[in-house]
Each structure stands twice: as structure tokens, then as C-alpha cells.
Write a protein that holds these residues in place. Sequence first.
Motif, PDB file in Angstrom:
ATOM      1  N   ALA A  67      22.666  49.290  63.974  1.00  0.00           N
ATOM      2  CA  ALA A  67      22.208  48.128  63.206  1.00  0.00           C
ATOM      3  C   ALA A  67      23.428  47.368  62.692  1.00  0.00           C
ATOM      4  O   ALA A  67      24.186  47.884  61.861  1.00  0.00           O
ATOM      5  CB  ALA A  67      21.331  48.578  62.043  1.00  0.00           C
ATOM      6  N   LEU A  68      23.631  46.157  63.192  1.00  0.00           N
ATOM      7  CA  LEU A  68      24.777  45.328  62.808  1.00  0.00           C
ATOM      8  C   LEU A  68      24.279  44.197  61.919  1.00  0.00           C
ATOM      9  O   LEU A  68      23.419  43.411  62.311  1.00  0.00           O
ATOM     10  CB  LEU A  68      25.468  44.756  64.047  1.00  0.00           C
ATOM     11  CG  LEU A  68      25.887  45.768  65.129  1.00  0.00           C
ATOM     12  CD1 LEU A  68      26.567  45.050  66.290  1.00  0.00           C
ATOM     13  CD2 LEU A  68      26.798  46.841  64.554  1.00  0.00           C
ATOM     14  N   LEU A  69      24.821  44.139  60.727  1.00  0.00           N
ATOM     15  CA  LEU A  69      24.373  43.170  59.740  1.00  0.00           C
ATOM     16  C   LEU A  69      24.584  41.733  60.215  1.00  0.00           C
ATOM     17  O   LEU A  69      25.649  41.386  60.713  1.00  0.00           O
ATOM     18  CB  LEU A  69      25.123  43.376  58.422  1.00  0.00           C
ATOM     19  CG  LEU A  69      24.717  42.463  57.263  1.00  0.00           C
ATOM     20  CD1 LEU A  69      23.287  42.765  56.828  1.00  0.00           C
ATOM     21  CD2 LEU A  69      25.697  42.620  56.100  1.00  0.00           C
ATOM     22  N   ILE A  70      23.539  40.921  60.066  1.00  0.00           N
ATOM     23  CA  ILE A  70      23.634  39.486  60.353  1.00  0.00           C
ATOM     24  C   ILE A  70      23.890  38.778  59.022  1.00  0.00           C
ATOM     25  O   ILE A  70      23.077  38.886  58.100  1.00  0.00           O
ATOM     26  CB  ILE A  70      22.338  38.940  60.987  1.00  0.00           C
ATOM     27  CG1 ILE A  70      21.975  39.740  62.253  1.00  0.00           C
ATOM     28  CG2 ILE A  70      22.484  37.459  61.306  1.00  0.00           C
ATOM     29  CD1 ILE A  70      20.602  39.395  62.802  1.00  0.00           C
ATOM     30  N   SER A  71      25.002  38.091  58.900  1.00  0.00           N
ATOM     31  CA  SER A  71      25.312  37.418  57.635  1.00  0.00           C
ATOM     32  C   SER A  71      24.321  36.280  57.402  1.00  0.00           C
ATOM     33  O   SER A  71      23.834  35.648  58.343  1.00  0.00           O
ATOM     34  CB  SER A  71      26.743  36.888  57.641  1.00  0.00           C
ATOM     35  OG  SER A  71      26.892  35.860  58.588  1.00  0.00           O
ATOM     36  N   ASP A 126      15.224  43.900  59.482  1.00  0.00           N
ATOM     37  CA  ASP A 126      15.825  44.028  58.144  1.00  0.00           C
ATOM     38  C   ASP A 126      17.182  43.348  58.060  1.00  0.00           C
ATOM     39  O   ASP A 126      18.136  43.881  57.477  1.00  0.00           O
ATOM     40  CB  ASP A 126      15.962  45.512  57.755  1.00  0.00           C
ATOM     41  CG  ASP A 126      14.623  46.228  57.695  1.00  0.00           C
ATOM     42  OD1 ASP A 126      13.622  45.571  57.362  1.00  0.00           O
ATOM     43  OD2 ASP A 126      14.586  47.435  57.996  1.00  0.00           O
ATOM     44  N   GLY A 127      17.279  42.180  58.678  1.00  0.00           N
ATOM     45  CA  GLY A 127      18.525  41.416  58.600  1.00  0.00           C
ATOM     46  C   GLY A 127      19.645  41.962  59.463  1.00  0.00           C
ATOM     47  O   GLY A 127      20.813  41.596  59.268  1.00  0.00           O
ATOM     48  N   CYS A 128      19.308  42.807  60.425  1.00  0.00           N
ATOM     49  CA  CYS A 128      20.333  43.401  61.289  1.00  0.00           C
ATOM     50  C   CYS A 128      19.970  43.198  62.763  1.00  0.00           C
ATOM     51  O   CYS A 128      18.790  43.184  63.132  1.00  0.00           O
ATOM     52  CB  CYS A 128      20.476  44.902  61.020  1.00  0.00           C
ATOM     53  SG  CYS A 128      21.142  45.305  59.396  1.00  0.00           S
ATOM     54  N   ALA A 129      20.998  43.051  63.583  1.00  0.00           N
ATOM     55  CA  ALA A 129      20.814  43.036  65.029  1.00  0.00           C
ATOM     56  C   ALA A 129      20.867  44.485  65.514  1.00  0.00           C
ATOM     57  O   ALA A 129      21.799  45.222  65.187  1.00  0.00           O
ATOM     58  CB  ALA A 129      21.913  42.223  65.695  1.00  0.00           C
ATOM     59  N   LEU A 130      19.861  44.884  66.270  1.00  0.00           N
ATOM     60  CA  LEU A 130      19.804  46.252  66.783  1.00  0.00           C
ATOM     61  C   LEU A 130      20.438  46.274  68.168  1.00  0.00           C
ATOM     62  O   LEU A 130      19.902  45.695  69.118  1.00  0.00           O
ATOM     63  CB  LEU A 130      18.355  46.735  66.852  1.00  0.00           C
ATOM     64  CG  LEU A 130      17.575  46.659  65.537  1.00  0.00           C
ATOM     65  CD1 LEU A 130      16.156  47.154  65.735  1.00  0.00           C
ATOM     66  CD2 LEU A 130      18.282  47.451  64.441  1.00  0.00           C
TER      67      LEU A 130
END
Length: 236
Positions: free
Chosen positions: A212-216, A203-207
Motif C-alpha cells: 500500500a503506497l500512500l497517495i498524497s 484508503d488513500g493508497c495505491a495497491l
Amino acid sequence: MIRVAVVEDEAVYAAQLREYLARYAAQSGEALEVCCFSDGDEIVEGYRAQYDIILLDVQMKFMDGMTAAEEIRRRDPEVVIIFITNMAQYAIRGYAVDALDYVLKPVSYFAFSQRLDRAIARMKKRARRYMTIAVKGGALKLDIARIRYVESQGHNLVFHTDEGDHVAAGTMKEAEEKLAGQGFFRCNKGYLVNLEQVDGVRDGCALVRGEALLISRPRKNEFLEALANFVGEAVK
């Protein structure tokens, strides 16, 4: 610059070690910064993991070298320790504090230079896997492999590690420079992620270990490519 501490209570031997270090620096081309202490308690008090190599006399008046080494190891697991002693049986005990080696008194330059060669080789090897950050009240050495990610918070950086979080003054640019070549990548403006600690992308995030860290969006393709390359290298 290699930072060396000399802990020796006998002035004659302390002067000899300083002379040997100057001679070694001139011959090897290594830049050495030397600081001297006359007893174990002097270096232990306020120790902040600021040295790369410690030359430590075993027998001293107020705090012996073995006790000092035990205290130092609790705060600094990676500094290279070499014992200076006139009794080999004391030096053998140094393995309990992960001492690299020992030199028997009277110290010859040949034996000393060999130990220093080994110490610098170990220090440089370990330097690729550890970094020192300035924290409130001192400094802290971090195992790079155990850093999950670095977060930018105003004028501070938060190093999220397996052991907990540590706040240090600094910029993300400085963190990137220190961790260059160590498998870290910016997933967005505020996060520098250890690719080794990434469990997946969803979902557009690095786990990263449950977070969950948002990937721009502008960095998404580069991040995914960097992650794929890292995983590919790891399984070779």
C-alpha cells in the motif's frame, strides 16, 4: 548515440568493420560509438550491459564467439548480437543465444548495412521497453514492464521489480524523465508507480502487488485520472 562493440581477432576484418561502421554512420546520420576487442574473453571480462549492438566473430583464439555470446546473454538479455563468420553452420547455432543475424566473410558492405538496419530497428524498438540503471559494481538492464515502483531514498533510488529490489544513484526527477511515456505516475513525493502494476486504490493508497503506497492529497485526483486513462487505453 548507438554503442557498438566489434569483437574480431583478425586485424584486416576488424579494420574493415570499423570502416563500414563509419560509412554507415555518414550515410544514415546515426551517431555510432565504436569499441573494438580482439577476443571474446576481452569483452566478457567486466561486461556491464553497456552496448546496444555487438558484432561478434565466431572463431577466435581464447574464447570463441558462441561462448562469449552465452556469457553476455546471462548479463544482458537485450543487446543485439550479429555474428561474423566464414562458416554458415556456426552462425545457425546463434539462434540459441537469440542472435539477430549473421554475416558471412568476406563481408560486403551491402549485406552489412542491411543487418545493421535490422539491428538498429530492433534496438530502438526494445529501448522503449528497457532502461539501464547504474548499480554498485556496474550496470543493469531492467524490463520496464516488471518495475513495480521507484522509491526515492536520500540520494538513491530503489527500483522495486518483480525479481527484487535494485539500488541506484539518482534523483526522482531523472527517473521520471527516463520513464516518461511508459505509464508511470507519482503518487507522492517519494514514489513513482507503474500504473500497469496497480491492483486498486483503497484508503488513500495505491495497491501495488500487495503493498500500500500512500497517495498524497495534492496528487490524488491527478493520480486517479491517470490510472483511469491508463486502464481505459489498456482495454481498448
